[in-house]
Write a protein that holds these residues in place. Structure first.
Motif, PDB file in Angstrom:
ATOM      1  N   PRO A  77       0.826  -1.207   0.000  1.00  0.00           N
ATOM      2  CA  PRO A  77       0.000   0.000   0.000  1.00  0.00           C
ATOM      3  C   PRO A  77       0.864   1.263   0.000  1.00  0.00           C
ATOM      4  O   PRO A  77       1.895   1.316   0.661  1.00  0.00           O
ATOM      5  N   VAL A  78       0.422   2.252  -0.765  1.00  0.00           N
ATOM      6  CA  VAL A  78       1.129   3.527  -0.869  1.00  0.00           C
ATOM      7  C   VAL A  78       0.110   4.650  -0.699  1.00  0.00           C
ATOM      8  O   VAL A  78      -0.947   4.632  -1.330  1.00  0.00           O
ATOM      9  N   HIS A 123     -12.054  13.838  17.797  1.00  0.00           N
ATOM     10  CA  HIS A 123     -10.859  14.678  17.956  1.00  0.00           C
ATOM     11  C   HIS A 123     -10.276  15.111  16.618  1.00  0.00           C
ATOM     12  O   HIS A 123      -9.800  16.229  16.475  1.00  0.00           O
ATOM     13  N   ALA A 124     -10.275  14.205  15.662  1.00  0.00           N
ATOM     14  CA  ALA A 124      -9.710  14.511  14.345  1.00  0.00           C
ATOM     15  C   ALA A 124     -10.306  13.549  13.330  1.00  0.00           C
ATOM     16  O   ALA A 124     -10.694  12.429  13.669  1.00  0.00           O
ATOM     17  N   ILE A 125     -10.369  14.019  12.106  1.00  0.00           N
ATOM     18  CA  ILE A 125     -10.821  13.173  11.002  1.00  0.00           C
ATOM     19  C   ILE A 125      -9.876  13.411   9.834  1.00  0.00           C
ATOM     20  O   ILE A 125      -9.472  14.546   9.567  1.00  0.00           O
ATOM     21  N   ALA A 126      -9.487  12.337   9.179  1.00  0.00           N
ATOM     22  CA  ALA A 126      -8.566  12.440   8.053  1.00  0.00           C
ATOM     23  C   ALA A 126      -9.061  11.558   6.917  1.00  0.00           C
ATOM     24  O   ALA A 126      -9.674  10.520   7.143  1.00  0.00           O
ATOM     25  N   ASN A 127      -8.787  12.004   5.717  1.00  0.00           N
ATOM     26  CA  ASN A 127      -9.048  11.200   4.528  1.00  0.00           C
ATOM     27  C   ASN A 127      -7.711  10.875   3.886  1.00  0.00           C
ATOM     28  O   ASN A 127      -6.811  11.715   3.834  1.00  0.00           O
ATOM     29  N   VAL A 128      -7.603   9.659   3.416  1.00  0.00           N
ATOM     30  CA  VAL A 128      -6.374   9.184   2.786  1.00  0.00           C
ATOM     31  C   VAL A 128      -6.734   8.617   1.423  1.00  0.00           C
ATOM     32  O   VAL A 128      -7.707   7.877   1.285  1.00  0.00           O
ATOM     33  N   ARG A 129      -5.925   8.986   0.421  1.00  0.00           N
ATOM     34  CA  ARG A 129      -6.074   8.402  -0.910  1.00  0.00           C
ATOM     35  C   ARG A 129      -4.838   7.556  -1.164  1.00  0.00           C
ATOM     36  O   ARG A 129      -3.709   8.025  -0.979  1.00  0.00           O
ATOM     37  N   GLY A 130      -5.052   6.307  -1.543  1.00  0.00           N
ATOM     38  CA  GLY A 130      -3.917   5.428  -1.747  1.00  0.00           C
ATOM     39  C   GLY A 130      -4.190   4.370  -2.797  1.00  0.00           C
ATOM     40  O   GLY A 130      -5.301   4.272  -3.333  1.00  0.00           O
ATOM     41  N   LEU A 131      -3.161   3.610  -3.076  1.00  0.00           N
ATOM     42  CA  LEU A 131      -3.252   2.513  -4.021  1.00  0.00           C
ATOM     43  C   LEU A 131      -2.236   1.457  -3.632  1.00  0.00           C
ATOM     44  O   LEU A 131      -1.445   1.663  -2.713  1.00  0.00           O
ATOM     45  N   GLY A 136       6.837  -1.630  -8.963  1.00  0.00           N
ATOM     46  CA  GLY A 136       6.696  -0.436  -9.787  1.00  0.00           C
ATOM     47  C   GLY A 136       5.398  -0.345 -10.564  1.00  0.00           C
ATOM     48  O   GLY A 136       5.096   0.682 -11.159  1.00  0.00           O
ATOM     49  N   ARG A 137       4.605  -1.403 -10.573  1.00  0.00           N
ATOM     50  CA  ARG A 137       3.327  -1.406 -11.284  1.00  0.00           C
ATOM     51  C   ARG A 137       2.211  -1.015 -10.334  1.00  0.00           C
ATOM     52  O   ARG A 137       2.122  -1.514  -9.210  1.00  0.00           O
ATOM     53  N   LYS A 138       1.339  -0.122 -10.798  1.00  0.00           N
ATOM     54  CA  LYS A 138       0.185   0.274 -10.003  1.00  0.00           C
ATOM     55  C   LYS A 138      -0.931  -0.748 -10.201  1.00  0.00           C
ATOM     56  O   LYS A 138      -1.298  -1.052 -11.326  1.00  0.00           O
ATOM     57  N   ILE A 139      -1.430  -1.262  -9.088  1.00  0.00           N
ATOM     58  CA  ILE A 139      -2.517  -2.238  -9.127  1.00  0.00           C
ATOM     59  C   ILE A 139      -3.826  -1.465  -9.271  1.00  0.00           C
ATOM     60  O   ILE A 139      -4.122  -0.581  -8.468  1.00  0.00           O
ATOM     61  N   SER A 140      -4.611  -1.775 -10.279  1.00  0.00           N
ATOM     62  CA  SER A 140      -5.881  -1.068 -10.474  1.00  0.00           C
ATOM     63  C   SER A 140      -6.852  -1.425  -9.354  1.00  0.00           C
ATOM     64  O   SER A 140      -6.764  -2.492  -8.744  1.00  0.00           O
ATOM     65  N   SER A 141      -7.784  -0.532  -9.120  1.00  0.00           N
ATOM     66  CA  SER A 141      -8.801  -0.795  -8.101  1.00  0.00           C
ATOM     67  C   SER A 141      -9.610  -2.037  -8.458  1.00  0.00           C
ATOM     68  O   SER A 141      -9.933  -2.848  -7.588  1.00  0.00           O
TER      69      SER A 141
END
Length: 179
Positions: A77-78, A123-131, A136-141
């Motif tokens: 995961p990145v 206390h806090a809320i965060a959104n993260v976008r990742g893949l 070196g290859r990006k795995i499609s959703s």
């Protein structure tokens, strides 16, 4: 150093005692703020939130029973982007829970919400976008969804996340001439 202890604790103890969750369910991990987690304002330092979130996302994958299979495939995961809203501080020695859940996805990215909650509220809320990437290859959703065996309906992203996604694209477009 205590992050290494927390990571060790996750792999050595916590992962052996998980309760499986579904792909769109909320993962919950309990924490306590140690003095080494605090800044000069005597509350959880802003730098600690993303580190705890990394552990929370790892734990979520384990609860989904996907951590070992994805690591076996060498899919890592990145994080591509994240945004935080801090609402109120978390005091030293205070217990809190990190809630992590998949909000949705597009062709390339997954969108994850992480909330820091205690008996005092949010206390806090965060959104993260990742893949996920592999050599070196990006795995499609679509490939990831197939791998994890999710067959339900794709959730609609909350409007705030859709707006954030649009802003990230605009930021990328505006700065593409500098790369």
């Amino acid at each position: 150093m205590n992050l290494y202890f927390r990571l060790f604790w996750l792999f050595a103890w916590r992962l052996r005692h998980i309760s499986p969750i579904g792909f769109l369910d909320t993962s919950r991990m309990a924490y306590r703020v140690w003095p080494t987690d605090c800044d000069i304002n005597l509350h959880l330092t802003n730098a600690r939130y993303p580190a705890l979130m990394d552990i929370g996302r790892t734990y979520m994958l384990a609860e989904m029973l996907q951590l070992k299979p994805l690591l076996k495939l060498k899919w890592l995961p990145v994080v591509n982007a994240s945004e935080f809203t801090f609402i109120k501080d978390i005091k030293p020695l205070q217990k809190f829970c990190l809630e992590t859940r998949v909000l949705g996805w597009d062709d390339k990215y997954f969108y994850i919400e992480q909330r820091f909650v205690s008996e005092r509220g949010l206390h806090a809320i965060a959104n993260v976008r990742g893949l996920f990437v592999c050599k070196g290859r990006k795995i499609s959703s679509a490939e990831l969804i197939s791998q994890v065996g999710f067959s339900g309906a794709e959730p609609e992203l909350p409007s705030s996340v859709a707006e954030w996604k649009t802003m990230l694209q605009r930021k990328k477009d505006e700065n593409s001439h500098n790369s």
